[in-house]
Design a protein around this motif. Structure first.
Motif, PDB file in Angstrom:
ATOM      1  N   ALA A 151      42.972  24.445  46.248  1.00 24.64           N
ATOM      2  CA  ALA A 151      43.248  25.772  46.801  1.00 24.64           C
ATOM      3  C   ALA A 151      42.427  26.834  46.089  1.00 24.64           C
ATOM      4  N   GLY A 152      42.053  27.850  46.838  1.00 23.69           N
ATOM      5  CA  GLY A 152      41.517  29.072  46.256  1.00 23.69           C
ATOM      6  C   GLY A 152      42.675  30.045  46.214  1.00 23.69           C
ATOM      7  N   ALA A 153      43.229  30.273  45.054  1.00 22.85           N
ATOM      8  CA  ALA A 153      44.513  30.973  44.968  1.00 22.85           C
ATOM      9  C   ALA A 153      44.599  31.752  43.657  1.00 22.85           C
ATOM     10  N   ILE A 154      45.782  32.236  43.380  1.00 25.06           N
ATOM     11  CA  ILE A 154      46.023  32.941  42.120  1.00 25.06           C
ATOM     12  C   ILE A 154      46.986  32.118  41.272  1.00 25.06           C
ATOM     13  N   LEU A 155      46.498  31.669  40.136  1.00 23.07           N
ATOM     14  CA  LEU A 155      47.372  31.040  39.153  1.00 23.07           C
ATOM     15  C   LEU A 155      48.030  32.140  38.340  1.00 23.07           C
ATOM     16  N   LEU A 202      36.444  34.171  44.102  1.00 24.64           N
ATOM     17  CA  LEU A 202      37.718  33.714  44.672  1.00 24.64           C
ATOM     18  C   LEU A 202      38.456  34.765  45.483  1.00 24.64           C
ATOM     19  N   PHE A 203      38.316  36.043  45.150  1.00 23.02           N
ATOM     20  CA  PHE A 203      38.960  37.061  45.973  1.00 23.02           C
ATOM     21  C   PHE A 203      38.364  37.098  47.381  1.00 23.02           C
ATOM     22  N   GLN A 274      47.472  36.769  35.613  1.00 23.34           N
ATOM     23  CA  GLN A 274      47.072  36.147  36.869  1.00 23.34           C
ATOM     24  C   GLN A 274      45.557  35.886  36.851  1.00 23.34           C
ATOM     25  N   TYR A 275      45.170  34.787  37.474  1.00 28.40           N
ATOM     26  CA  TYR A 275      43.759  34.397  37.473  1.00 28.40           C
ATOM     27  C   TYR A 275      43.401  33.850  38.846  1.00 28.40           C
ATOM     28  N   PRO A 276      42.590  34.568  39.634  1.00 25.31           N
ATOM     29  CA  PRO A 276      42.138  34.018  40.914  1.00 25.31           C
ATOM     30  C   PRO A 276      41.072  32.958  40.669  1.00 25.31           C
ATOM     31  N   ILE A 277      41.376  31.708  41.013  1.00 22.35           N
ATOM     32  CA  ILE A 277      40.492  30.599  40.623  1.00 22.35           C
ATOM     33  C   ILE A 277      40.812  29.403  41.515  1.00 22.35           C
ATOM     34  N   LEU A 278      40.013  28.362  41.430  1.00 27.84           N
ATOM     35  CA  LEU A 278      40.276  27.126  42.158  1.00 27.84           C
ATOM     36  C   LEU A 278      41.363  26.319  41.444  1.00 27.84           C
ATOM     37  N   SER A 279      42.279  25.759  42.225  1.00 31.70           N
ATOM     38  CA  SER A 279      43.395  25.025  41.632  1.00 31.70           C
ATOM     39  C   SER A 279      42.948  23.768  40.889  1.00 31.70           C
TER      40      SER A 279
END
Length: 437
Positions: A151-155, A202-203, A274-279
């Motif tokens: 996923a391209g998401a926010i951890l 990622l954003f 928070q970090y927008p990154i690949l899961s």
């Protein structure tokens, strides 16, 4: 940099050069001997994790099917591997079964000419629709999934959220409201790591589920040069998000020089929320920060509609049968693919390597996995997910990561960046010979 190569880059650090090897050898190398035994060759990339999974699956499959032998061959990753696949397909010299990308690179293989359709293969009906979309041509399915979704998401750090009494945001407005509270609490709200420029995207890339929600046909229009980032508010929103986070002062102070490992550490230690990154980076985060597996959660990049809070996912690789595989080998190959597309196949993969995302096969269980992976599973199971743009369109410009760094650093405004990126993709679309460009 295509995100397909981003995923490969994550494995490259632990990859090693491998020569052709074999596993599960049980008999002769003839197509089918008088004893009814069949030998298949299976081509995979030379990543360490890929090899571990393939060896385990071959071992488990051949234990259940002693009349089938599978020999593993390896190929390079990246562009060299792409070229080898194209060459072997065009010359009719492809292995009996092979692993390759899904999505736009699947389409580049000319599947109707070069691959065997799997319509009558057992378990095809158990595949998740996001995956089948990425391996379908002219209504026919040609591949089964190997590996898990990314996923391209926010951890996010669950401890920070709990301490500040925050809820997972379902809209961008909620996300920005959380950021204000996080900053007031003395924590950096959003981690950015432009010391490795690919992480800046990622954003934009992870926001594509929101674009699809606003216009399900946008990718098709985009491919035909009938839609653009700069003239589609839902698409330009990703660039706006980058600008808003920077302008509000919500990033870590060292965003320009920080690297991926720094960002993961900040998140695990609660220095950033928070970090927008690949899961897929969860495996590195946990390896570098022991004990963090249940402290990190995951949520989609929020859009404007809380009712359409969807997750952008990257499809797993596919396993395919070339059109040159016929007769008894074709029957055996379809049996192997049916195994891969089953809960037993998922269990075999999990035995070899802890999954960092949900499987694309219905009925598969994940077992003991990090909390963020469980969060991903919820979006997959509920149907609140859709494919990243690169799986539904071949158009992606080479300068996106540099443009994102400029916006996220306050150097370029979002609207100007969207226009610049529209110009950037034009070059690639023309090189691909796409109509309308």
């Amino acid at each position: 940099m295509r995100t397909r190569h981003i995923a490969i880059a994550l494995l490259a650090a632990t990859s090693m050069a491998l020569t052709a090897c074999s596993a599960g050898s049980l008999g002769s190398s003839d197509d089918k001997g008088g004893d009814g035994k069949v030998t298949l060759t299976y081509l995979i990339d030379n990543g360490q994790e890929t090899l571990k999974v393939a060896e385990q699956m071959v071992k488990d499959f051949t234990a259940k099917n002693p009349n089938i032998t599978i020999k593993l061959d390896t190929r390079p990753q990246g562009t060299d591997g792409d070229n080898l696949i194209k060459t072997r397909l065009s010359t009719g010299d492809m292995s009996d079964v092979f692993m390759y990308n899904s999505g736009s690179l699947f389409q580049a293989m000319a599947p109707e000419k070069n691959l065997a359709p799997l319509g009558d293969t057992e378990n095809i009906g158990q595949l998740d629709k996001n995956f089948t979309t990425a391996v379908t041509s002219n209504g026919k399915i040609y591949g089964v999934p190997l590996g898990s979704y990314m996923a391209g998401a926010i951890l996010y750090n669950k401890d920070v959220y709990a301490k500040l009494g925050l809820q997972v945001p379902k809209t961008w407005a909620d996300f920005m409201a959380n950021n204000a509270k996080i900053k007031a609490g003395g924590v950096d709200p959003v981690i950015q790591t432009y010391g490795e420029t690919w992480t800046s995207q990622l954003f934009i890339l992870g926001d594509f589920a929101n674009v699809t929600s606003a216009d399900p046909d946008w990718a098709d229009k985009y491919t035909k040069n009938q839609a653009k980032y700069a003239t589609t508010p839902a698409a330009e929103a990703g660039f706006q998000h980058l600008q808003e986070v920077h302008d509000a002062g919500y990033t870590n102070k060292d965003f320009a020089s920080a690297k991926l490992a720094d960002g993961l550490r900040y998140l695990a230690q609660g220095k950033g929320a928070q970090y927008p990154i690949l899961s897929a980076l969860l495996s590195q985060l946990i390896a570098d920060n022991p004990g963090s597996e249940n402290k990190i959660g995951l949520f989609p990049i929020p859009g404007t509609d809380a009712a359409k809070n969807n997750l952008t996912v990257w499809s797993p690789n596919g396993v395919y049968i070339p059109a040159t595989t016929t007769g008894a080998k074709l029957d055996a190959a379809k049996k192997f693919l049916a195994y891969i597309a089953s809960p037993d196949g998922c269990t075999s993969q999990t035995t070899a390597s802890t999954p960092t995302g949900p499987y694309a096969v219905k009925g598969c269980t994940l077992g003991d996995v990090p909390q963020a992976v469980k969060d991903m599973q919820g979006y997959i199971d509920s149907g609140n997910s859709s494919l990243a743009l690169e799986f539904v369109s071949p158009v992606k410009g080479p300068a996106l990561e540099q443009i994102c760094v400029e916006v996220g650093s306050g150097i370029r405004k979002a609207d100007a960046a969207a226009k610049l990126y529209d110009e950037d993709v034009k070059k690639q679309a023309q090189q691909l010979g796409l109509e309308g460009w």
